[in-house]
Design a protein around this motif. Sequence first.
Motif, PDB file in Angstrom:
ATOM      1  N   LEU A 525       0.835  -1.206   0.000  1.00 55.87           N
ATOM      2  CA  LEU A 525       0.000   0.000   0.000  1.00 55.87           C
ATOM      3  C   LEU A 525       0.871   1.257   0.000  1.00 55.87           C
ATOM      4  N   ALA A 526       1.906   1.241   0.840  1.00 60.29           N
ATOM      5  CA  ALA A 526       2.794   2.408   0.908  1.00 60.29           C
ATOM      6  C   ALA A 526       3.409   2.704  -0.457  1.00 60.29           C
ATOM      7  N   LEU A 527       3.832   1.655  -1.141  1.00 63.40           N
ATOM      8  CA  LEU A 527       4.452   1.844  -2.451  1.00 63.40           C
ATOM      9  C   LEU A 527       3.450   2.432  -3.448  1.00 63.40           C
ATOM     10  N   GLN A 528       2.235   1.917  -3.428  1.00 66.35           N
ATOM     11  CA  GLN A 528       1.187   2.469  -4.298  1.00 66.35           C
ATOM     12  C   GLN A 528       1.003   3.963  -4.028  1.00 66.35           C
ATOM     13  N   LEU A 529       0.930   4.302  -2.750  1.00 65.14           N
ATOM     14  CA  LEU A 529       0.704   5.708  -2.392  1.00 65.14           C
ATOM     15  C   LEU A 529       1.857   6.585  -2.859  1.00 65.14           C
ATOM     16  N   ALA A 530       3.061   6.027  -2.812  1.00 62.20           N
ATOM     17  CA  ALA A 530       4.238   6.794  -3.241  1.00 62.20           C
ATOM     18  C   ALA A 530       4.228   7.023  -4.744  1.00 62.20           C
ATOM     19  N   ARG A 531       3.374   6.308  -5.462  1.00 60.62           N
ATOM     20  CA  ARG A 531       3.364   6.430  -6.931  1.00 60.62           C
ATOM     21  C   ARG A 531       2.365   7.445  -7.457  1.00 60.62           C
ATOM     22  N   PHE A 532       1.736   8.175  -6.582  1.00 62.19           N
ATOM     23  CA  PHE A 532       0.776   9.204  -7.019  1.00 62.19           C
ATOM     24  C   PHE A 532       1.400  10.152  -8.056  1.00 62.19           C
ATOM     25  N   PRO A 533       2.616  10.675  -7.787  1.00 64.72           N
ATOM     26  CA  PRO A 533       3.208  11.581  -8.792  1.00 64.72           C
ATOM     27  C   PRO A 533       3.380  10.913 -10.152  1.00 64.72           C
ATOM     28  N   GLU A 534       3.690   9.618 -10.144  1.00 66.69           N
ATOM     29  CA  GLU A 534       3.907   8.919 -11.418  1.00 66.69           C
ATOM     30  C   GLU A 534       2.597   8.809 -12.200  1.00 66.69           C
ATOM     31  N   ALA A 535       1.501   8.570 -11.468  1.00 73.32           N
ATOM     32  CA  ALA A 535       0.199   8.455 -12.143  1.00 73.32           C
ATOM     33  C   ALA A 535      -0.138   9.779 -12.829  1.00 73.32           C
ATOM     34  N   LEU A 536       0.177  10.882 -12.152  1.00 75.83           N
ATOM     35  CA  LEU A 536      -0.129  12.191 -12.747  1.00 75.83           C
ATOM     36  C   LEU A 536       0.770  12.483 -13.943  1.00 75.83           C
ATOM     37  N   THR A 549      -7.627   7.260 -12.983  1.00 74.83           N
ATOM     38  CA  THR A 549      -8.660   6.381 -12.414  1.00 74.83           C
ATOM     39  C   THR A 549      -8.073   4.989 -12.170  1.00 74.83           C
ATOM     40  N   ALA A 550      -7.265   4.484 -13.108  1.00 75.30           N
ATOM     41  CA  ALA A 550      -6.676   3.149 -12.938  1.00 75.30           C
ATOM     42  C   ALA A 550      -5.792   3.130 -11.698  1.00 75.30           C
ATOM     43  N   TYR A 551      -5.032   4.191 -11.525  1.00 77.67           N
ATOM     44  CA  TYR A 551      -4.164   4.278 -10.349  1.00 77.67           C
ATOM     45  C   TYR A 551      -4.985   4.290  -9.056  1.00 77.67           C
ATOM     46  N   LEU A 552      -6.017   5.120  -9.011  1.00 74.69           N
ATOM     47  CA  LEU A 552      -6.828   5.218  -7.782  1.00 74.69           C
ATOM     48  C   LEU A 552      -7.492   3.882  -7.462  1.00 74.69           C
ATOM     49  N   TYR A 553      -7.891   3.189  -8.499  1.00 74.28           N
ATOM     50  CA  TYR A 553      -8.517   1.888  -8.294  1.00 74.28           C
ATOM     51  C   TYR A 553      -7.507   0.910  -7.679  1.00 74.28           C
ATOM     52  N   GLU A 554      -6.266   1.004  -8.125  1.00 73.47           N
ATOM     53  CA  GLU A 554      -5.231   0.138  -7.538  1.00 73.47           C
ATOM     54  C   GLU A 554      -4.981   0.502  -6.083  1.00 73.47           C
ATOM     55  N   VAL A 555      -4.988   1.784  -5.794  1.00 69.89           N
ATOM     56  CA  VAL A 555      -4.801   2.206  -4.399  1.00 69.89           C
ATOM     57  C   VAL A 555      -5.926   1.625  -3.542  1.00 69.89           C
ATOM     58  N   ALA A 556      -7.161   1.754  -4.038  1.00 73.02           N
ATOM     59  CA  ALA A 556      -8.301   1.241  -3.266  1.00 73.02           C
ATOM     60  C   ALA A 556      -8.158  -0.267  -3.048  1.00 73.02           C
ATOM     61  N   GLY A 557      -7.663  -0.964  -4.074  1.00 76.51           N
ATOM     62  CA  GLY A 557      -7.465  -2.411  -3.959  1.00 76.51           C
ATOM     63  C   GLY A 557      -6.393  -2.748  -2.929  1.00 76.51           C
ATOM     64  N   ALA A 558      -5.273  -2.040  -2.994  1.00 78.02           N
ATOM     65  CA  ALA A 558      -4.181  -2.287  -2.039  1.00 78.02           C
ATOM     66  C   ALA A 558      -4.664  -1.979  -0.625  1.00 78.02           C
TER      67      ALA A 558
END
Length: 605
Positions: A525-536, A549-558
């Motif tokens: 989960l931490a790694l997903q959250l750290a990837r917010f800048p990459e999604a943007l 949206t794909a990124y946020l969905y992955e965050v919700a899943g993690a």
Amino acid sequence: MHLRHELRRIFSAALSAAAAAGDIPDDSDDLSLTEMVRATTDAKFGDYTATVAMPLAKRAGKPPRQVAEAIIAKLEPGEWFDAPQAPVGPGFINLTVKNEALGRIVAEAAADPRLGVPPVETPSRIVIDYSSPNVAKPMHVGHIRSTVIGDALARILAFRGHEVTTDNHLGDWGTQFGMILWGWKHCRNDTAYADNPTAELGRLYRLVRKAADAKPEELANDPEAAELAAAHPTLARDVLQETARLHEGDEENRTLWASFMPVCQAEIDRVYTRLHVHFDHTLGESFYQPFLGEVVEELLAKEIARESRGAIGIFTDGEEKPPLLIRKADGAFLYATTDLATIRWRMQHWKPDRVLYVVDHRQSQHFRQVFAAAEAWGYGDVDLVHVAFGTVLGEDGRPFKTRAGDTVGLEALLDEGVARALEVVATSQAARAGDAMPVEEQQAIAEAVGIGAIKYADLSQNRATDYVFSFDKMLELKGNTAAYMQYAVARVEGIFTKGGIDREPLREQLKQGEISFSDPRERALALQLARFPEALDEVEADYRPSSLTAYLYEVAGAYSTFYDALPVLKAEGHERTARLALCDLTGQVLRHGLELLGITVPTRM
Ligand code: ARG
């Protein structure tokens, strides 16, 4: 903290060092090489993997593993990454983020209003031309895409630190006014107009259009239009003449047009208010009319345009292909003329580095030619981009229509989305024991969920393809839908309410101490959250909100995986703090992410 930027930095240093040592060919300043780092999908290959050794090996004629080893030997992993292991497979270099580093990234991002997203290094001045409906016709489902995608891009690019100017390039000068003018003169109902001017203008438009354009079989079930068509055999021509008169400056038509415009504007503003969409400027086609003559003269004088069978055109595709017409033989100007005048005006007044046109893909040919003409005209420095999108289809796979075969009105569509959302909200309320939610709150939630569903369904599609509009799918509480994401935010934030935890002091505390993660689900989960800048970054790379949206969905899943397995409020000490930090940042990233998409998030659901 932007992990991929850091990777780019350390790879570029390693490539230079390896090149200086003669281990790899000296083209390390080829920037695309340092871009060859991507997130892995399987944690057993580390968090990121670099494929740069393969193309370099090919250039050097060496085995890729040997090149990979040479790069690894020079790689200084720095404070964020563990030292890489030996290359994997044909020469993949895998990197893993240090556990302590992840703890620091999460703690810092949670306390940072930008959630760890650094602003872009070189901000651009970006104009976004979107929504741009042809007014005086009712807005329909097709207008959703431009409006919603354009709005999301505007929000995201501005958050990234660009200077964004939004402009609604209204079609307020087109042939639809000929129909309304004619209808006004021959069939208006003054009482109806006084009562509800938009509805009356809409009626006139539909009636005259049908009478002027419809095939006999379509007229069969519309006696009023049929009668009108029979009484005015030259109607189609008369309507065109009304438009021509308006364009030539006829007093009466201009005055009428000016009186209709505020009515048309009020009509579309209702939709914009409901969608929470706002424009910096609304400079419609009519605004550019005074400049069209001189634009054509200038293009002629510079020999960019020339005469072709009485008309004036720009041969953007060579002599053999049809030119881009900018003046018809009868002297009338065209859509392209206005677009060229608009480019000139924007360059003079706003000096953009980039202009994005969020417009239906069926206009690709138009924009390709307009952009080519603008370049020939001397506007080669500005990056003109057609952000094209596909058609909205019904569940039968054909363009979305009502049962009666009309295009679906946008307001009716929003109403239906909200009504259906209210059913979902009310059902889940009824199923819940204890404190009943006030009806007004249910209404407000339904508005956010219903409108959010329509926006999200559109934004989560690859914009380039057609998409199927389905209320049932978009309102599902599971899967990649707005309702699921909104619910996820309410769930995460609910933890703080339930635990009576104030998030501000938690963030203060996070700024002071270190946190660390021991469980792989926390780490994921931490790694997903750290990837917010990459999604943007990805959104901007090809103007696709679906990357977000794909990124946020992955965050919700993690988050679900983490939360279903590990206690948060019942955990203790450092573990509790670390998990609360994850919850806090998850809630913020999801909420902010949805807001960047223009989606409102209720605090509880
Ligand atoms: N009004 C046009 C239409 O509805 C879209 C305008 C897009 N913007 C532009 N600068 N051409 O098709």
